[in-house]
Design a protein around this motif. Structure first.
Motif, PDB file in Angstrom:
ATOM      1  N   GLU A 129      34.579  43.196  45.310  1.00 41.34           N
ATOM      2  CA  GLU A 129      34.350  43.835  43.240  1.00 41.34           C
ATOM      3  C   GLU A 129      36.130  44.179  42.853  1.00 41.34           C
ATOM      4  OE1 GLU A 129      30.295  45.431  43.504  1.00 41.34           O
ATOM      5  OE2 GLU A 129      30.629  45.040  45.221  1.00 41.34           O
ATOM      6  N   ASP A 130      36.773  43.573  43.123  1.00 42.92           N
ATOM      7  CA  ASP A 130      38.134  44.153  42.817  1.00 42.92           C
ATOM      8  C   ASP A 130      38.206  44.770  41.445  1.00 42.92           C
ATOM      9  OD1 ASP A 130      39.521  43.933  45.194  1.00 42.92           O
ATOM     10  OD2 ASP A 130      39.956  41.794  44.401  1.00 42.92           O
ATOM     11  N   ILE A 165      37.226  35.620  46.119  1.00 36.94           N
ATOM     12  CA  ILE A 165      37.518  36.981  46.747  1.00 36.94           C
ATOM     13  C   ILE A 165      37.143  38.514  46.701  1.00 36.94           C
ATOM     14  CG2 ILE A 165      38.826  37.776  48.333  1.00 36.94           C
ATOM     15  CD1 ILE A 165      40.234  35.737  50.062  1.00 36.94           C
ATOM     16  N   ILE A 166      37.955  37.793  45.087  1.00 33.99           N
ATOM     17  CA  ILE A 166      38.521  39.552  44.087  1.00 33.99           C
ATOM     18  C   ILE A 166      36.596  40.023  44.291  1.00 33.99           C
ATOM     19  CG2 ILE A 166      38.701  39.694  41.289  1.00 33.99           C
ATOM     20  CD1 ILE A 166      41.097  38.296  42.229  1.00 33.99           C
ATOM     21  N   HIS A 215      37.019  34.166  35.606  1.00 34.06           N
ATOM     22  CA  HIS A 215      36.169  33.966  35.920  1.00 34.06           C
ATOM     23  C   HIS A 215      35.482  35.338  37.355  1.00 34.06           C
ATOM     24  CE1 HIS A 215      35.309  29.776  36.153  1.00 34.06           C
ATOM     25  NE2 HIS A 215      37.100  29.468  34.948  1.00 34.06           N
ATOM     26  N   CYS A 216      36.229  36.034  37.116  1.00 35.36           N
ATOM     27  CA  CYS A 216      36.373  37.877  37.636  1.00 35.36           C
ATOM     28  C   CYS A 216      36.181  39.155  36.873  1.00 35.36           C
ATOM     29  CB  CYS A 216      37.756  37.763  37.986  1.00 35.36           C
ATOM     30  SG  CYS A 216      38.078  37.179  39.400  1.00 35.36           S
ATOM     31  N   PRO A 217      34.529  38.483  36.326  1.00 35.28           N
ATOM     32  CA  PRO A 217      34.028  39.358  35.094  1.00 35.28           C
ATOM     33  C   PRO A 217      34.297  40.828  35.447  1.00 35.28           C
ATOM     34  CG  PRO A 217      32.466  38.472  36.155  1.00 35.28           C
ATOM     35  CD  PRO A 217      33.419  37.799  36.763  1.00 35.28           C
ATOM     36  N   GLY A 218      34.482  41.175  37.054  1.00 32.03           N
ATOM     37  CA  GLY A 218      34.529  42.992  37.133  1.00 32.03           C
ATOM     38  C   GLY A 218      35.344  43.788  37.209  1.00 32.03           C
ATOM     39  N   VAL A 219      36.577  42.005  36.862  1.00 34.48           N
ATOM     40  CA  VAL A 219      37.932  43.261  36.841  1.00 34.48           C
ATOM     41  C   VAL A 219      38.125  43.521  35.601  1.00 34.48           C
ATOM     42  CG1 VAL A 219      40.457  42.807  37.399  1.00 34.48           C
ATOM     43  CG2 VAL A 219      38.699  41.662  38.109  1.00 34.48           C
ATOM     44  N   ARG A 254      37.674  49.254  44.657  1.00 34.66           N
ATOM     45  CA  ARG A 254      39.198  48.517  45.583  1.00 34.66           C
ATOM     46  C   ARG A 254      39.487  48.254  44.069  1.00 34.66           C
ATOM     47  NH1 ARG A 254      33.994  49.270  47.297  1.00 34.66           N
ATOM     48  NH2 ARG A 254      33.607  47.230  46.735  1.00 34.66           N
ATOM     49  N   VAL A 255      41.025  48.157  44.460  1.00 41.04           N
ATOM     50  CA  VAL A 255      42.600  47.497  43.830  1.00 41.04           C
ATOM     51  C   VAL A 255      42.647  46.655  44.556  1.00 41.04           C
ATOM     52  CG1 VAL A 255      44.204  48.142  43.037  1.00 41.04           C
ATOM     53  CG2 VAL A 255      42.778  49.572  43.119  1.00 41.04           C
TER      54      VAL A 255
END
Ligand code: ADP
Length: 572
Positions: A113-114, A108-109, A133-137, A68-69
């Motif tokens: 799993e963006d 949501i991000i 807070h979005c470590p997967g980005v 996902r992007v």
């Protein structure tokens, strides 16, 4: 079975833009750039080339099929390019509504799993607030050139630098048309947001249906102003439908006020406009104050919430523009019904035509509708039996992303919309309420939508919202919350008298409260949950209503680029 002997050509989103580049290469996409307010214009041929550059850049960044992007972005040519580049390499574009609260955006991000998130300059404060807070980005990419890089604590790339040196030819893969293409979350006013995952097949079929003349319509001659946002339900499919038809696409960027929209309407010879009723109220206000006309506009499509009669009449009778109402939802890609008149209505007086146009309309080809009673019986199409509206079709969700089961999906394969509606034998569907907004009084139902529409016909009323409050005798009675028009101060009695002329006596709200603004959710709809919370201590009695007026305003911020948004970001 005797198999048909036709080619098995999968429906690919990349094929739409290829078609536009080859057949309508010079037809323009016009954008008001969020970073500068300047106008950018180029043709579908150029968009095709740049989307191929973007596809190369994404591949180099390691984006794999199925990954996902995210985008946090306005309607712009760059967002358009990403729509095609991301889904074209078999990845999934996850469009994020920037009007959600930052903690919801981060949720949501993470849920989606963006891997990469693209964002407009306007939303740099949101990114700075949520990035940690979005470590997967892995990468945050500004959708502008290096010269527009804002001061940010997050490390970012820029889109223009990313694609600049990439070749403008890409070998687009052909794969299963059921592959996921686009992910959009519902606004989450009741619980966690839920992801709706569109496929290539559903997106292409929805776009084909949307360009039928009685749906959105508009062929190569049309110039379409897409006010409905690309961050929410793919701008009702316009970024796919317009290039399919070869129509000019006008993208307003971050400036959605009446004056900015009018400049585009006038300057770009706009013939079709698509958006929610609040946008058309803003444009109307501008037209009236500045004595402007809409000479070239043929049609306005309004949807997302009920079309007020006063607004319909203002455009049709005052400006000679056809107004059409559409109904749909995120789970439906979103188009479900469109309010068109039929030839047998030609001779009807205007008042009768208006009544038909205020219905939510006819199911478009591809969407089946049925109305089901509380105990599961399918109700007759008699124009009066109201019940739960259920739908099915090739662009309607069969389940939510990363959730096993939800009771909106019925055992026999339909989706329960959460709307209360009736159907008539001519095919017209009328929504009477959201199931959760219906006002239940003495065993009968009052439609909050009808009450609101009646109230909005009053010359002093700008907006109105009806909610049911507990009542000692009747279970619930209506409270009407009204935003008066600028400079007007109607009384409770005047509003009640006015509604009594339009509706059944027992529908007249027990009380009317006046407020400066109504709380709006992320998709611009009135947040009835907030209103119910705000007025929860309000006492409606049998005789004299005792009013306990709360002190604080529940109106949430709606300006996401400005000061209020910055304050909100303080939570991180
Ligand atoms: P969207 O995302 O397109 O706004 P949502 O999924 O947020 O859709 O909300 C869909 C709901 O909005 C519908 O179930 C319905 O209650 C309401 N809605 C949409 N269009 C209309 C309309 N024309 N008239 C009345 N209600 C509408």
């Amino acid at each position: 079975m005797m198999r048909g002997l036709m080619m098995d050509a999968p429906l690919m989103i990349s094929g739409i833009l290829r078609h536009a580049a080859l057949n309508h290469g010079g037809r323009e996409i016009v954008t008001r750039l969020p970073e500068s307010g300047e106008i950018h214009r180029y043709g579908y041929r150029d968009a095709w080339k740049r989307s191929q550059q973007a596809a190369h850049a994404l591949t180099k960044l390691g984006v794999a099929p199925g990954e996902r992007v995210g985008t946090i972005a306005w309607n712009t040519h760059r967002h358009f390019e990403l729509y095609y580049a991301v889904s074209g390499i078999e990845s999934v574009i996850h469009t994020i509504n920037p009007r959600l609260k930052p903690e919801q955006i981060a949720w949501i991000i993470n849920h989606a799993e963006d891997k990469i998130v693209f964002f407009d300059t306007t939303f740099a404060p949101i990114v700075d607030g949520i990035a940690q807070h979005c470590p997967g980005v892995e990468k945050w990419v500004l959708m502008a050139g290096a010269e527009h890089k804002p001061e940010m604590k997050t490390e970012i790339l820029t889109y223009e630098e990313l694609i600049a040196d990439e070749p403008d030819e890409f070998d687009w893969p052909v794969f299963d048309e059921h592959a996921a293409a686009c992910l959009c979350y519902t606004s989450g006013t009741t619980g966690d947001p839920k992801g709706v995952l569109y496929s290539h097949r559903s997106t292409v079929l929805h776009a084909m249906s949307s360009i039928a003349p009685d749906v959105i319509g508009g062929g190569a001659e049309a110039s379409i102003l897409a006010v409905v946002p690309m961050f929410h339900v793919s701008a009702w499919g316009l970024p796919y439908g317009a290039p399919m038809a070869g129509a000019k696409l006008v993208m307003p960027g971050a400036q959605l006020d009446g004056a900015s929209l009018y400049e585009l309407i006038d300057g770009e010879d706009v013939t079709y406009m698509v958006g929610v009723p609040t946008v058309w109220l803003g444009v109307l206000d501008y037209l009236r104050k500045n004595e402007k006309r809409l000479d070239k506009v043929e049609k306005i499509l309004s949807g997302g919430s009920a079309l007020p009669e006063a607004l319909l009449r203002a455009y049709e009778e005052g400006y000679g523009v056809t107004m059409q109402q559409g109904w749909g939802m995120t789970e439906m890609s979103p188009i479900g019904t469109i309010g068109t008149l039929k030839p047998n209505h030609d001779g009807l007086p205007q008042d009768e035509k208006v009544k038909i146009k205020l219905k939510q309309g006819l199911g478009v080809y591809g969407v089946e509708l049925r109305v089901v009673s509380e105990d599961g019986k399918i109700l007759p199409r008699d124009g009066k039996s109201s019940g739960h509206l259920q739908v099915r079709g090739p662009w309607i969700a069969s389940q939510y992303f990363k959730r096993d089961s939800d009771d909106q999906f019925t055992d026999d394969g339909w989706f329960d919309t959460g709307d209360i509606a009736h159907l008539d034998d001519d095919g017209y569907m009328t929504i009477t309420d959201r199931a959760k907004d219906v006002i239940k009084t003495g065993g009968e139902w009052i439609s909050s939508i009808d009450l609101e529409n009646a109230a909005m016909g009053h010359p002093d009323v700008a907006q109105a919202a009806a909610i049911g409050l507990p009542h000692p005798k009747w279970q619930e009675r209506p409270l009407l919350v009204v935003v008066p028009k600028e400079g007007c101060s109607p009384t409770e009695q005047q509003i009640q008298d006015y509604i009594a002329e339009k509706c059944a006596k027992w529908w007249v709200p027990d009380a009317v409260e006046f407020v400066e603004e109504l709380p709006l959710g992320a998709t611009g709809k009135v947040l009835k949950t907030d209103l119910r919370e705000r007025f929860k201590d309000y006492k409606l009695g049998e005789d004299k209503p005792k009013k306990a007026r709360p002190e604080t305003s529940a109106a949430p911020e709606t300006d996401n680029g400005g000061e209020k948004r910055k304050k909100f970001l303080g939570i991180f």
